[in-house]
Each structure stands twice: as structure tokens, then as C-alpha cells.
Enzyme design. Structure first.
Site, PDB file in Angstrom:
ATOM      1  N   ILE A 248       0.654  -1.081   0.307  1.00 13.06           N
ATOM      2  CA  ILE A 248       0.110  -0.065  -0.079  1.00 13.06           C
ATOM      3  C   ILE A 248       0.948   1.198  -0.025  1.00 13.06           C
ATOM      4  O   ILE A 248       1.918   1.220   0.202  1.00 13.06           O
ATOM      5  CB  ILE A 248      -0.727   0.228   1.220  1.00 13.06           C
ATOM      6  CG1 ILE A 248      -0.770  -1.229   1.967  1.00 13.06           C
ATOM      7  CG2 ILE A 248      -2.016   0.736   1.130  1.00 13.06           C
ATOM      8  CD1 ILE A 248      -0.853  -1.215   3.271  1.00 13.06           C
TER       9      ILE A 248
ATOM     10  N   SER B 282      -9.587  -3.032   8.435  1.00 12.06           N
ATOM     11  CA  SER B 282      -9.178  -3.439   6.897  1.00 12.06           C
ATOM     12  C   SER B 282      -8.073  -2.238   6.396  1.00 12.06           C
ATOM     13  O   SER B 282      -8.102  -1.284   7.100  1.00 12.06           O
ATOM     14  CB  SER B 282     -10.396  -3.150   5.883  1.00 12.06           C
ATOM     15  OG  SER B 282     -10.634  -1.665   5.932  1.00 12.06           O
ATOM     16  N   ASP B 283      -7.299  -2.703   5.432  1.00 14.74           N
ATOM     17  CA  ASP B 283      -6.346  -1.624   5.023  1.00 14.74           C
ATOM     18  C   ASP B 283      -7.155  -0.792   4.157  1.00 14.74           C
ATOM     19  O   ASP B 283      -8.058  -1.196   3.894  1.00 14.74           O
ATOM     20  CB  ASP B 283      -5.285  -2.500   4.098  1.00 14.74           C
ATOM     21  CG  ASP B 283      -4.070  -1.705   4.104  1.00 14.74           C
ATOM     22  OD1 ASP B 283      -4.283  -0.308   4.258  1.00 14.74           O
ATOM     23  OD2 ASP B 283      -2.984  -2.093   3.641  1.00 14.74           O
ATOM     24  N   CYS B 284      -6.628   0.378   3.913  1.00 15.21           N
ATOM     25  CA  CYS B 284      -7.603   1.501   3.727  1.00 15.21           C
ATOM     26  C   CYS B 284      -8.112   1.222   2.294  1.00 15.21           C
ATOM     27  O   CYS B 284      -7.256   1.033   1.364  1.00 15.21           O
ATOM     28  CB  CYS B 284      -6.671   2.769   3.591  1.00 15.21           C
ATOM     29  SG  CYS B 284      -5.961   2.994   5.401  1.00 15.21           S
TER      30      CYS B 284
ATOM     31  N   SER C 117      -9.403  -1.424   1.252  1.00 13.49           N
ATOM     32  CA  SER C 117      -9.574  -2.883   0.989  1.00 13.49           C
ATOM     33  C   SER C 117     -11.023  -3.482   1.059  1.00 13.49           C
ATOM     34  O   SER C 117     -11.408  -4.418   0.099  1.00 13.49           O
ATOM     35  CB  SER C 117      -8.793  -3.818   1.506  1.00 13.49           C
ATOM     36  OG  SER C 117      -8.906  -4.076   2.790  1.00 13.49           O
TER      37      SER C 117
END
Ligand SMILES: *[C@@H]1O[C@H](CO)[C@@H](O)[C@H](O)[C@H]1NC(C)=O
Ligand SMILES: *[C@@H]1O[C@H](CO)[C@@H](O)[C@H](O)[C@H]1NC(C)=O
Ligand SMILES: *[C@@H]1O[C@H](CO)[C@@H](O)[C@H](O)[C@H]1NC(C)=O
Length: 608
Positions: A21, A328-330, A332
Site C-alpha cells: 500500500i 481493513s487496509d485502507c 480494501s
């Protein structure tokens, strides 16, 4: 390309690992968001009536809201946390619940719950990245420690823990002043399998066990409240601040040959998964008691990490007993769109205006795809962490931390000490230490000879100050400085004056290497060489030099320095990672013999 490059490429394709990311992506959008009116008030503050409150359960706050704190059991500190959280969540309507599931929790004014920003970062000091931290007025800066890859090179567990303690003290002080939240989405414990990975600098390197030990110590340093380290009931164990081990799992590749990090499918064997990719996360949760885990963008064997019931519910929650929340990853969650399933994820980090949970959860509940009780569970996981971190009551031991606890002499000393302990001596052909009484005139050359911002790498904050190599070295000797070229080094035009200086000086120090220009989130390298004409700069300056030559490499990922290893004119090679705000001092201390370098590489330096 050399055979190493080929075999590593081959390895990537087979194990199909992973991705990443962008801090740049995030930072850009975060600062854009910070400029919009809705974030005009301090993003980290509990602001009521124009005042900042360092806890939710402050009777004066409720009065200002036209409420009575006594009417709200969630503020009754005589009750256990689960009962208080149950009361809080039970007061919310479904719509109100859904509004708390994004990283910018909207709050519920009607019941006294303020907005809350879940996203702050503290990879190697309180950072500007995220939606919930800001620098300015009373908090202009925070201590910037070396990037993790250099601190890792100390192989000193108590140092890693001490850095965590210093960073969390500064975080807690900033929280009291309304400058940050209490949730820091650090550390990055992805194992570096490809030395060209753009995010190697953020990590403790290539060894799963070392990465895991780093995670445990940093997390314990950040989270542990003295005297409660071994409390049995993990639901009540207080948190100095909350940390987050990320990005779970099998992630260390960005945009590679047209494969987007958002849609990359890592093909990983069970054994590699257990022994390498998941091991640091297991240690982080079981031994570190981290209160949060971030799942990654990528898929693992076809399933998005953030929707993988085996990885999340079964492994994290059941097998490892995570006491905390999963984020969550940004964006995702965006990646999973239509097929969104509720599989144990608690919070959505959304960049820009995207916020999938807030938008779609209501209809998902209406369609029977998500149960309201699942939402209640997610909120319970989130507010339990905030209860433990003292968002509602603050924590006595930290209530009085303030500006005087940020950028202290001790923290600045620790930043220099960490850099000194990490620096690795790769070559010393009877050259170090240099005696400043003998070598009074020094040529100082190279793209990083005057490095300031380059020393603090990414996920950076605003440092208390910078001590560049030049700043430190002029305290010991007379210096003639020549940049030679910048990091890209696209031209050899300025090499001759640098070589000329080396020819007349008594000793030469070259500070070269990589930078965020060539290695960072969203930017992997294609080879292991120094960029552009840097190798030529180093060779020509060394060739011209009249006295001993010291080469310092600043870089996160691996750089092939065999040309210098084999060059008899170059007496010394030091690897200094990205050494943080005090980096120049640490380098000078090593060169002039005030510190005997003992760092060891956490990432193999490949040679041809
Ligand atoms: C490890 O770091 C600590 C804290 O900075 C320091 O006191 C100690 O001397 C270091 N240990 C070694 C072996 O260098
Ligand atoms: C949320 O819904 C609104 C209204 O339909 C739409 O304009 C917006 O783009 C949606 N946002 C996301 C992230 O889907
Ligand atoms: C070390 O220095 C000696 C003396 O200058 C030189 O002969 C030798 O080649 C050097 N070795 C390396 C590896 O640079």
C-alpha cells in the site's frame, strides 16, 4: 540482470507473494481531507463547547451537551468494561451503529459519544499519516526515531521496547492535548522476501522470528501500562495506547508487471504461510497482546485477506485469542465490493470519501446478509479497546502528560542511541576510527551528505529537529561539502568538483544511497544497484582522494555495494538505514570513534 535478480523474480512468481500500500497515496488524501471544513476542528480532539476534553466521561462535557452523565451507565467506572460497552452499544439505533464503523467514527451526540478518529500512525515516532493526528500550535513536532529497518539492526530487544515506550508517551501527551487519537496502526510486520520491495525500510527485515520479536517488544513498549503487564483478564488490561500489527497476511509486492496491489492474488503454500508470513502476527498477538490487526489488500490463494474466515475468525480470534479489533487496509473493503461478507472485520479504513460500511451496511442488514448482532460484536471489539485505553476515563498515570513530555532530552538521546546501535560496519580496512586531530580537513560528498528529511523516511512526523551528517561532522573537523548529485544522480556533471575536493582533503566521507524517490510504498525497485551515476560518483571521488575514504550508505532495501567492497581506495563502508532525526550525529560518532558500531544486517546484502 544478474542471476540473483532472475532467481528472485522466479521465486516471486512461484510463491506469488504479495503486495503493498502507499503511504503517499494515504498521506495525500489525508492532507486533502484535513483541509476540508468538516475537519477544521482538531481531528484528534474530544471537543465539546469549544474545549478539548481528554476523556469522554467528563461531567462538564455532558452538562455542555445538555445531558447528565449519571444517566449513562457506560460512564459508570464502577462497572466492568463489558457492561459499560453493552450499555453504550445498546443505546444506539442501527443507523447510529453503522456510522461508527468507518475510521472516522461519527459519534452519537444524543448519548454523549463524540466523534472519534481511529487512524493514527506511529511507525517510528508519531506520524502525520492518517485522519486523526495533527501537528501545529502547542505540538509542533515529535521525536523521529530511525526507520524500523535500522533499529532492527541493533538486534536489541530492550531498545525496541524503549522506543515503543517513548513513542507512546509522546502519543499519550498529544492525545491529552487533542492532537491525536489512541489507536496507532503500527508496526508493519510483513516479512521482506524480495530485497527490492519498496517498504523494506518500514519493517524489521527478512527473518520471521526477528520480525516477530520486534513486534512483541514494540507492541509491549507502546501498550503496556506499568504494573499490569501480566493481568490475566485481557478484557480489562489497560492500554497505554493501542497498536496494530499489519498487514495480515502474505503481502510484500506493489505494482508489479501490471498487477495491482489491490487485486493481487498471493499463491502461498501452507508451510510458507505458517513459517514465514503468519509467524510474526502470531507472536504479535500471543506474546505482544496487540489490540488490533490490519488485514491486507491482497488475496491469499484466491480469497481477499479481509474476507478470509480462516485467517480472521478461526486463526486470529479463536486460535490466537486476539483481544481487540480487526481493521481493513485502507479501502480494501472496496476491493471486495459486491461480494462483501461479514467475516469478523470490525472497522473500515476509508481514504477520501469512500466508506463502504457506512454506505452499504444498512441495505446488507435489510437483505439479511449481515446480522445486527454481527455489528454489535464489531462495536463491542472496538469500544472494549477504547475503554482499556482510557478514552472514556483517561488513565491516571498519563493524565498529566503534556508538551513537556514530547521531544524531551531523553527521547532525543534515545533516537541518537538507536541510530548508533543500528549502524552496521560492512567494511573496515584498518581505517576507522578517524582521528579528528589527524584528519582536520575533510571532503564531505554525496546526495545524503546534508540529508535532513531523507533521514526520516516514510510514515514520518514533524521531527523535533534534524542533525544532518554535515551538521554533526563540522563539529569535529573542517569540511568542504559537495553534493556531487542528488539521489537519482541522472548526470555526472558535478562529479569533478567533488573529486577535486577529495584530492586536496586529508580524508573523504561519502554519504550516498537510496531515498523515497526510488523506494517506498507503491514503488518497488527493479534492481539492487545505486541509482544513476552514484556508483561512478563514488568510484571517481575515491580514485581522486588523497586520504582515507569512508562510504556511508543510507537505504532501507538492499543495495549491492560489492564494487566498494572490492575497491582498495574505499577503506570503510557503513550502512545507516534511514537513521532518523539524529542520524548525522550517530554517523559522526561512529566515524570519529565515539561509538564502536555493532549493528548487524536484518536484510541480506546481496553481492554479485
Ligand atoms: C540495548 O539498548 C538499551 C537501551 O537503549 C541499552 O541500555 C543497552 O546497553 C543496549 N544493549 C546492548 C547490548 O547494546
Ligand atoms: C454512498 O452513497 C452515495 C449515495 O448513493 C453515493 O453518492 C456515494 O458515492 C456512495 N459512496 C460509496 C463509497 O459508495
Ligand atoms: C586494504 O588496504 C590495503 C592497503 O592499502 C590494500 O592493499 C588492500 O587491497 C585493501 N583491501 C580491500 C579489500 O580494500
Amino acid at each position: 540482470m544478474d542471476s540473483y535478480h532472475f532467481s528472485s523474480f522466479f521465486l516471486c512468481m512461484i510463491t506469488g507473494f504479495l503486495l503493498l500500500i502507499p503511504p503517499y497515496f494515504s498521506a495525500t488524501i489525508a492532507s486533502a481531507a484535513a483541509a476540508t471544513p468538516q475537519h477544521a476542528s482538531k481531528p484528534g480532539a474530544i471537543e465539546t463547547d469549544g474545549k478539548n476534553h481528554s476523556k469522554v466521561c467528563d461531567a462538564a462535557r455532558f452538562v455542555a451537551l445538555g445531558l447528565r452523565m449519571d444517566d449513562f451507565a457506560y460512564c459508570d467506572s464502577s462497572l466492568p468494561y463489558p457492561a459499560r460497552v453493552k450499555d453504550l452499544v445498546g443505546r444506539m439505533t442501527l443507523v447510529e451503529k453503522i456510522l461508527q464503523l468507518g475510521d472516522r467514527g461519527q459519534g452519537v451526540g444524543r448519548i454523549g459519544l463524540p466523534k472519534y478518529g481511529w487512524w493514527s500512525e506511529a511507525l517510528h515516532g508519531i506520524a502525520v499519516t492518517g485522519h486523526a493526528t495533527y501537528f501545529g500550535d502547542v505540538v509542533p513536532a515529535a521525536t523521529s526515531f530511525p526507520n524500523v529497518i535500522l533499529s532492527a539492526a541493533s538486534f536489541n530487544e530492550s531498545l525496541w521496547k524503549k522506543i515503543g515506550q517513548a513513542v507512546s508517551t509522546e502519543g499519550r501527551a498529544m492525545y491529552n492535548l487533542g492532537h491525536t487519537g489512541l489507536n496507532f496502526w503500527s508496526p508493519n510486520v510483513n516479512v521482506v522476501r524480495d530485497p527490492r520491495w519498496g517498504r523494506a525500510l518500514e519493517t524489521p527485515g527478512e527473518d520471521p522470528f526477528v520480525v516477530g520479536r520486534y513486534a512483541v517488544n514494540f507492541v509491549r513498549g507502546m501498550q503496556d501500562v506499568e504494573g499490569t503487564e501480566n493481568v490475566q483478564d485481557l478484557d480489562s488490561r489497560p492500554l497505554k495506547v493501542s497498536t496494530c500489527c499489519k498487514h495480515y497476511a502474505a503481502y510484500d509486492l506493489d505494482n508489479w508487471f501490471g498487477v495491482s496491489r489491490l487485486h493481487f492474488d498471493a499463491r502461498v503454500t501452507e508451510q510458507d504461510m505458517m513459517e514465514t508470513f503468519v509467524r510474526p502476527f502470531e507472536m504479535c498477538v500471543k506474546e505482544g497482546d496487540a489490540s488490533s490487526i490490519m488485514c491486507s489488500y491482497n488475496r491469499v490463494n484466491g480469497v481477499p485477506s479481509c474476507a478470509d474466515a480462516k485467517l480472521l475468525s478461526q486463526t486470529l480470534r479463536n486460535d490466537w485469542q486476539l483481544h481487540g479489533y480487526i481493521v481493513s487496509d485502507c479501502d480494501s473493503v472496496e476491493v471486495m465490493h459486491e461480494r462483501i461478507k461479514w467475516l469478523g472485520l470490525d472497522l473500515d479504513c476509508g481514504l477520501g470519501n469512500l466508506n463502504y460500511y457506512e454506505n452499504y451496511t444498512l441495505s446488507a442488514v435489510a437483505q439479511g446478509k449481515v446480522r445486527e448482532s454481527d455489528i454489535d460484536n464489531a462495536l463491542k471489539n472496538l469500544y472494549m479497546v477504547l475503554m482499556r485505553a482510557g478514552f472514556f476515563d483517561n488513565i491516571k498515570a498519563y493524565e498529566n502528560l503534556g508538551v513537556n513530555d514530547i521531544c524531551t532530552k531523553e527521547h532525543i538521546y534515545l533516537a541518537a542511541d538507536a541510530a548508533r546501535q543500528g549502524i552496521v560496519l560492512l567494511k573496515n580496512n584498518l581505517t576507522l576510527p578517524l582521528d579528528p586531530k589527524k584528519y582536520k580537513d575533510v571532503a564531505l560528498v554525496g546526495p545524503h551528505a546534508k540529508a535532513t528529511k531523507a533521514m526520516i523516511g516514510n510514515y514520518e512526523g514533524i521531527p523535533c529537529r534534524y542533525v544532518s551528517p554535515l551538521d554533526a561532522i563540522v563539529k569535529d573537523v573542517r569540511v568542504e561539502y559537495h553534493e556531487g548529485c542528488d539521489v537519482h544522480c541522472r548526470s555526472s556533471r558535478s562529479i569533478p568538483p567533488a573529486a577535486e575536493a577529495a584530492n586536496t582533503a586529508e580524508a573523504t566521507i561519502i554519504v550516498a544511497g537510496l531515498g523515497l524517490e526510488v523506494e517506498r510504498e507503491e514503488l518497488d525497485r527493479n534492481d539492487l544497484l545505486l541509482p544513476g551515476f552514484q556508483t561512478e560518483l563514488i568510484n571517481r571521488v575515491a580514485e581522486a582522494s588523497a586520504g582515507p575514504v569512508v562510504l556511508v550508505i543510507m537505504a532501507g532495501g538492499c543495495v549491492d555495494v560489492s564494487f566498494a567492497q572490492n575497491n582498495p581506495k574505499i577503506g570503510v563502508i557503513l550502512w545507516a538505514g534511514y537513521p532518523g532525526q539524529e542520524g548525522g550525529q550517530a554517523i559522526a560518532d561512529v566515524i570519529f570513534g565515539r561509538h564502536n558500531p555493532g549493528g548487524r544486517l536484518p536484510l541480506t546484502m546481496v553481492q554479485e
